[in-house]
Structures are given as C-alpha cells and as structure tokens.
Design a protein around this motif. Structure first.
Motif, short mmCIF file in Angstrom:
data_model
loop_
_atom_site.label_atom_id
_atom_site.label_comp_id
_atom_site.label_asym_id
_atom_site.label_seq_id
_atom_site.Cartn_x
_atom_site.Cartn_y
_atom_site.Cartn_z
N ILE A 122 -4.17 -20.88 -52.12
CA ILE A 122 -2.74 -21.11 -52.65
C ILE A 122 -3.06 -20.90 -54.50
CG2 ILE A 122 -1.83 -23.22 -53.07
CD1 ILE A 122 -1.43 -23.84 -49.78
N GLU A 123 -4.49 -22.00 -54.55
CA GLU A 123 -4.69 -21.92 -56.45
C GLU A 123 -4.59 -20.64 -56.61
OE1 GLU A 123 -6.59 -24.99 -53.85
OE2 GLU A 123 -6.34 -23.22 -53.81
N ASN A 124 -5.06 -19.72 -55.99
CA ASN A 124 -5.61 -18.55 -57.31
C ASN A 124 -4.46 -17.65 -57.04
OD1 ASN A 124 -7.11 -15.51 -57.41
ND2 ASN A 124 -5.67 -15.26 -56.17
N ASN A 125 -3.24 -18.05 -55.92
CA ASN A 125 -2.31 -17.01 -56.46
C ASN A 125 -1.20 -17.80 -57.69
OD1 ASN A 125 -3.05 -15.43 -54.38
ND2 ASN A 125 -1.15 -15.60 -53.23
N ALA A 126 -0.77 -19.06 -56.85
CA ALA A 126 -0.11 -19.44 -58.18
C ALA A 126 -0.52 -19.14 -59.75
CB ALA A 126 -0.62 -21.34 -57.80
N GLU A 127 -1.33 -18.67 -59.93
CA GLU A 127 -1.97 -18.73 -61.24
C GLU A 127 -1.05 -16.98 -61.16
OE1 GLU A 127 -3.30 -20.52 -63.70
OE2 GLU A 127 -4.23 -21.81 -63.00
N GLN A 128 -2.43 -16.44 -60.37
CA GLN A 128 -1.43 -15.06 -60.38
C GLN A 128 0.53 -15.05 -60.27
OE1 GLN A 128 -2.84 -12.83 -56.59
NE2 GLN A 128 -4.75 -12.35 -57.76
N LEU A 129 1.02 -15.86 -59.78
CA LEU A 129 2.57 -16.12 -59.99
C LEU A 129 2.96 -16.43 -61.66
CD1 LEU A 129 4.54 -15.73 -58.54
CD2 LEU A 129 4.43 -17.75 -58.13
N HIS A 187 14.19 -11.77 -71.78
CA HIS A 187 14.85 -12.41 -72.77
C HIS A 187 15.19 -13.70 -72.47
CE1 HIS A 187 13.20 -8.91 -75.73
NE2 HIS A 187 14.40 -8.63 -74.67
N THR A 188 14.76 -13.92 -71.27
CA THR A 188 15.11 -15.58 -70.86
C THR A 188 14.07 -16.48 -70.68
OG1 THR A 188 16.31 -16.55 -68.87
CG2 THR A 188 14.65 -14.89 -68.02
N ASP A 189 14.47 -17.70 -70.26
CA ASP A 189 13.67 -18.66 -69.81
C ASP A 189 13.84 -18.89 -69.10
OD1 ASP A 189 15.99 -19.73 -69.69
OD2 ASP A 189 15.49 -21.77 -70.60
N LYS A 190 14.04 -18.97 -67.97
CA LYS A 190 13.88 -19.41 -66.39
C LYS A 190 13.88 -17.95 -65.34
CE LYS A 190 15.31 -24.00 -67.29
NZ LYS A 190 16.13 -25.70 -67.17
N VAL A 191 13.46 -18.52 -63.66
CA VAL A 191 13.86 -17.01 -62.28
C VAL A 191 14.57 -18.43 -61.74
CG1 VAL A 191 11.86 -15.84 -64.30
CG2 VAL A 191 11.83 -17.29 -62.08
N ASN A 192 14.41 -17.06 -61.04
CA ASN A 192 15.56 -18.40 -59.36
C ASN A 192 13.45 -17.59 -58.58
OD1 ASN A 192 17.47 -19.23 -59.91
ND2 ASN A 192 18.34 -17.25 -60.09
N LEU A 193 13.37 -18.11 -57.88
CA LEU A 193 12.23 -17.84 -56.25
C LEU A 193 12.30 -17.49 -55.14
CD1 LEU A 193 9.04 -20.01 -57.94
CD2 LEU A 193 9.56 -17.59 -58.48
N ILE A 194 12.72 -16.72 -54.93
CA ILE A 194 12.66 -16.77 -53.29
C ILE A 194 11.76 -16.31 -52.20
CG2 ILE A 194 14.01 -15.54 -51.68
CD1 ILE A 194 16.77 -15.15 -53.42
N ALA A 195 10.87 -17.75 -52.01
CA ALA A 195 9.35 -17.33 -51.49
C ALA A 195 9.43 -17.61 -50.01
CB ALA A 195 8.93 -18.22 -51.71
N HIS A 196 8.21 -16.47 -49.48
CA HIS A 196 8.24 -16.35 -47.90
C HIS A 196 7.25 -16.64 -47.71
CE1 HIS A 196 7.14 -14.25 -44.47
NE2 HIS A 196 8.18 -14.48 -43.74
N SER A 197 7.54 -17.64 -45.88
CA SER A 197 5.69 -17.83 -46.07
C SER A 197 5.39 -18.85 -46.64
CB SER A 197 5.01 -16.55 -44.93
OG SER A 197 3.99 -16.95 -44.23
N LYS A 198 3.76 -18.53 -46.92
CA LYS A 198 3.11 -18.87 -47.81
C LYS A 198 3.12 -19.25 -49.09
CE LYS A 198 -1.85 -18.43 -49.16
NZ LYS A 198 -2.00 -18.33 -50.51
#
Length: 265
Positions: free
Chosen positions: A57-64, A76-87
């Motif tokens: 989780i820690e490793n993938n969070a850094e990569q994400l 050129h924006t300041d936010k995103v919408n995350l649609i996350a599956h499973s882990k």
C-alpha cells in the motif's frame, strides 16, 4: 445517412482509474479492459494509474502520487477524480491521508475495495510458512518481469487480512468519498472466481464478490452494487466477461462519471 454526432461528456477534473493487485497494464492487457477507451470515446479525460501489481500500500501510494502529479501538470489542473478498484482504494486512501494529498483529489470512488480486509488473504496466511515464502518469491519474480519496481506479495497479503476496524475513521474529510460493491451469486457466473467464492462464503456470512464482501466494500457514502446482476470481483473491471454484461458495466462507469460531473467534480 450521416449519424448525428453525440455530445461530448466531461467532468471538471480528469479521471484516474486505479487498479488493484494482479490486474495491471501489461503490453496489450489492460487493467480496466476497454473501460478507459469507452470513457474517452464519450469525451472524458481518463488515465489509468501506473502502479505495481503486487506493491505494498505504501509503495503504490507513492507511485500513484507521482503519476497524478504528472497528470495535473499535463492537464493544467489542480485536482483529479479517483475511481479505484479493489486494493487500489486502499492505495488511494493512504496517498490522500498519509502523503497529504487531499488538496489534489476532488473525489474518491472505491469499487469492491477490501476496507475491512478479505477472508482469502487471512486464509492464505494460515498456510505453512515455507509454502507462503516460496509462493511469494515466485509471485514477486513474475511481477518484476512484468514491470513491478517493488513487488512484495507477502506484505500485500498481510495488509489485506480481515479487520474489524472502522474504515470510515480514515475517510478524508476534504474529499468526496463513495463506494460500490458487487455480488457473485453463483459459481457458474464466473468460473475463475468459483473457488474463492466457496472459501469466502465459508469464512463469512455477508454477500461477496468472491474476494471481498459487501460489508467490507462499504466506505464513505455507500451506493450499493455497481450492477443489478451477479458480478464477480474481477468482472467489474471487464475481465472475462460476457458481451451482455460488458455493456452494462460500461454503462455503470459512464453513469458514475456523469454523477461526478453533477456534483461539480
């Protein structure tokens, strides 16, 4: 006779699809099947996260986080919408909370995320230690070949154990959070998930998608099942699915994006 062009759809912020374990973009194989392409055809700006298939989780969070920063610069924006599956939902929560990234996330939608863990992970850890270590070694080796930078199958399994902790304690207050689940009703509805489904049903009393129970999927504003049909943990991302169900799944993602737009995201 020419077809009337369909109006292009959009959300205020780009959409980032975050995959879980096992399924990841590898050459011609896509973690979310044709879902990304289908949403792009409708006009949405969509990206699929480039994270390890068996990273912690820690490793993938850094990569994400690193990947999203590139998207923010590109769009050129300041936010995103995350649609996350499973882990991927756990990776996203950790990134938002522990890496102080809430200001760059407008919404977090989790699909079949084991917020309270999975009985399959708990059962696997009860196997003989030597067998666990051998299996983890080969999984790490295979996924390193497939492009993982820091695979750690054993740590991932430990992080996915069942937990009674209130997952909503970790819901970011500055981010709109919602969740969905799926329910696999019969083994024949997904041959690949049939064995995990049998184990899951023996381990807990809640409806399950074969790996994650409906109860474990609940986080933030729980919206129910993604589709009103028997659907497994992997089918919701378009893996090994019938043509009829594939159309319903694509419709779900399209409606999900429309709802995010209505919320102003």
């Amino acid at each position: 006779m020419k077809k009337t062009p369909q109006p292009q759809k959009h959300t205020r912020y780009p959409i980032v699809l975050v995959h879980g374990i096992i399924l990841k973009d590898i050459v011609f194989f896509k973690a979310f099947g044709r879902i990304e392409k289908a949403l792009k055809r409708q006009g949405y700006k969509v990206y699929t996260a480039k994270t390890d298939g068996f990273g912690s989780i820690e490793n993938n969070a850094e990569q994400l986080k690193s990947h999203i920063l590139k998207i923010l610069e590109l769009e050129h924006t300041d936010k995103v919408n995350l649609i996350a599956h499973s882990k991927g939902g756990l990776d996203s929560k950790y990134m938002i909370n522990q890496l102080n990234f809430a200001e760059h996330v407008a919404s977090l939608t989790t699909l079949c995320t084991p917020h309270k863990g999975s009985p399959i992970a708990t059962k696997l850890l009860r196997l003989p230690k030597f067998l666990i270590k051998i299996t983890a070694f080969w999984v790490n080796l295979i996924y390193k070949i497939f492009g993982d930078k820091h695979p750690d199958a054993l740590k991932v399994c430990k992080q996915l154990q069942l937990s009674e902790q209130d997952c909503n304690l970790y819901a970011p207050t500055d981010v709109y959070c919602q969740s969905y689940s799926t329910t696999l009703e019969k083994c024949r509805d997904d041959f690949i998930m049939s064995i995990p489904l049998i184990f899951s049903r023996r381990a807990e009393n809640h409806p399950t998608d074969g790996l994650v129970s409906v109860e474990s999927s609940k986080f933030g504003e729980y919206k129910g099942n993604c589709v009103d049909a028997s659907l497994s943990h992997s089918q919701i991302v378009g893996f090994a699915i019938t043509k009829k169900k594939k159309a319903r799944i694509c419709e779900f993602y399209s409606q999900l994006c429309e709802d995010l737009n209505k919320h102003g995201f």
